[in-house]
Design an enzyme around this catalytic site. Structure first.
Site, mmCIF file in Angstrom:
data_model
loop_
_atom_site.group_PDB
_atom_site.id
_atom_site.type_symbol
_atom_site.label_atom_id
_atom_site.label_comp_id
_atom_site.label_asym_id
_atom_site.label_seq_id
_atom_site.Cartn_x
_atom_site.Cartn_y
_atom_site.Cartn_z
ATOM 1 N N TYR A 20 0.805 -1.227 0.000
ATOM 2 C CA TYR A 20 0.000 0.000 0.000
ATOM 3 C C TYR A 20 0.834 1.271 0.000
ATOM 4 O O TYR A 20 0.352 2.336 -0.315
ATOM 5 C CB TYR A 20 -0.895 -0.004 1.235
ATOM 6 C CG TYR A 20 -0.121 -0.292 2.495
ATOM 7 C CD1 TYR A 20 0.615 0.708 3.109
ATOM 8 C CD2 TYR A 20 -0.102 -1.579 3.041
ATOM 9 C CE1 TYR A 20 1.352 0.441 4.237
ATOM 10 C CE2 TYR A 20 0.640 -1.852 4.174
ATOM 11 C CZ TYR A 20 1.358 -0.845 4.763
ATOM 12 O OH TYR A 20 2.101 -1.104 5.878
ATOM 13 N N GLY A 21 2.090 1.167 0.399
ATOM 14 C CA GLY A 21 2.874 2.389 0.550
ATOM 15 C C GLY A 21 3.920 2.174 1.612
ATOM 16 O O GLY A 21 4.249 1.035 1.951
ATOM 17 N N ASP A 140 -6.080 -4.828 12.304
ATOM 18 C CA ASP A 140 -4.734 -5.400 12.345
ATOM 19 C C ASP A 140 -4.055 -5.092 13.672
ATOM 20 O O ASP A 140 -2.884 -4.728 13.730
ATOM 21 C CB ASP A 140 -3.907 -4.855 11.170
ATOM 22 C CG ASP A 140 -2.580 -5.575 11.027
ATOM 23 O OD1 ASP A 140 -2.508 -6.775 11.393
ATOM 24 O OD2 ASP A 140 -1.605 -4.943 10.583
#
Lengths: 307, 128
Positions: A20-21, A140
């Site tokens: 994602y980054g 998460d």
């Protein structure tokens, strides 16, 4: 969303990465303080950023107005167009220089006192109850993103990013730990805020054990390890429409949780089992957990404060 | 994607408070005072709450007096501001300079005081 014009943050180290980054530890050159920079690559079309991204960012900004003591501050959000198809969204969060993993590792034998664990759990659940009451799930939760200040204040990090990331997560396989993942996610069934309570239960047990409760190496192995503790659920509890069959697992019976977490007291064990409940609809909520008898019976915990 | 060097790996492990990785990278030849691609050493970016990481780096000869190239902040400034008294003591024992000033002319003790870390203030004041 503002463009990154005056941007006083200088990255000093990469602290997380994935499909994602990238996440950086950075310094705010004006205050001198550290911050966490989270860059997310987002696909754009002729209308600019996708509505879902704009909505999630707006939600995070709205949460910020409550100034909740048990979640990290969101200090800044800005967007940098990279091309016609891609924009980099940068979220600037407060950085806390200690996580629960380090905190537990540092605790000298025999580990944290039962009062300290109760205090950490109360703060963790307060943060979660706040997020859940705003329809934000963490998804998460793990010791690495539960931060603890030098004054013992718990602050949750990395919440609310799941939806911003999710479109990219699907594209590239990312290595993420399975150990705190609830059965409904492992089974790829539908899930909601109870996922975070499962993870909290795993972390509660880990605070006593100083090692993780369920260390699976694959989704199936993780489920097997869970059932060795809570027992194989009844046929009628098994979610419908999932590909994994209950028949893949041996018909094991639940074992007393104190076999795995011997130091926990009676009320703590009861709360833990209500968190590690297979059926997400029967699992205790963050708000109800805070009302649990475990937090009512103060034992000796007030003595420290009156000193 | 940028290539990660041993130095990048070492600073990442230090920033994440991962003592086992820090030790194994040092054994594999990562330079303890080498800079990463952002021009920072491991001690400059380490997790302030992790004295085990600090101890591993300092035992391998990490220089605790290296200042941030933009703000002149030293690790002792960061430890004092965040209030980790064990880290403050460890850095001072390794000859970190309590009289170092950042680009706003602040001493580590000033940052501890600004942030209400009484125990750190008390300790740093004994050094005068």
């Amino acid at each position: 969303m503002a463009h990154c014009t005056s941007f006083p943050y200088e990255p000093v180290a990469e602290i997380g990465g994935g499909a994602y980054g990238t996440v950086y530890k950075a310094r705010d050159t004006e205050s001198g303080k550290f911050v966490a920079l989270k860059n997310v690559r987002v696909q754009t079309d002729q209308n600019g950023l996708p509505v879902s991204t704009v909505r999630e960012v707006a939600l995070l900004k709205r949460l910020e107005q409550f100034d909740h003591p048990n979640v990290v501050r969101l200090m800044d959000v800005c967007a940098t167009p990279r091309s016609d198809q891609e924009t980099k969204v940068t979220l600037v969060f407060e950085h806390v220089d200690q996580d629960l993993k380090t905190y537990l590792e540092k605790a000298p034998a025999p580990g944290l006192s039962s009062d300290r664990i109760k205090d950490l759990m109360r703060q963790l659940l307060c943060g979660l109850a706040f997020l859940h009451s705003n329809q934000v799930m963490h998804r998460d939760l793990k010791p690495e993103n539960i931060l603890v200040t030098s004054q013992g204040q718990v602050k949750l990090a990395d919440f609310g990013l799941a939806k911003i990331y999710s479109c990219h997560m699907a594209l590239t396989p990312v290595v993420v730990t399975l150990w705190y993942r609830p059965p409904e996610v492992l089974l790829q069934s539908t899930y909601a805020t109870p996922v975070d309570i499962w993870s909290t239960g795993c972390i509660f047990a880990e605070m006593f054990r100083r090692k993780p409760l369920f260390c699976g190496e694959s989704e199936m192995d993780q489920l097997g390890k869970i059932f060795e503790v809570i027992g194989l659920p009844q046929e009628e509890e098994w979610p419908t429409g999932v590909t994994v069959s209950r028949k893949n697992f041996p018909a094991v019976k639940a074992r007393p949780i104190t076999d795995f977490v011997p130091e926990i007291n009676e009320q703590g064990a009861k709360l833990l089992m209500q968190m590690l409940t297979f059926d997400p609809l029967k699992r205790i909520s963050a708000l109800n957990a805070l009302e649990h008898l475990y937090f009512q019976d103060e034992e000796t915990s007030n003595q420290d404060e009156t000193l | 994607m940028t290539m990660m060097t041993l130095q990048d790996d070492l600073t990442t492990a230090a920033a994440k408070g991962n003592t086992a990785d820090v030790e194994s990278l040092l054994r594999r030849g990562a330079a303890v005072n080498g800079v990463n691609r952002f021009g920072r050493t491991a001690v400059q970016v380490m997790m302030m709450g992790s004295w085990p990481v600090a101890q591993a780096l300092l035992q391998h000869g990490a220089d605790p007096n290296v200042a941030d190239r933009s703000t002149r902040t030293t690790p002792l400034h960061d430890a004092a501001r965040t209030g980790f008294v064990d880290m403050v003591r460890l850095l001072v024992a390794a000859q970190a300079d309590p009289q170092a000033r950042d680009n706003q002319s602040r001493l580590p003790v000033d940052l501890a005081r600004e942030n209400g870390h009484a125990e750190v203030v008390a300790f740093l004041e004994t050094l005068k």
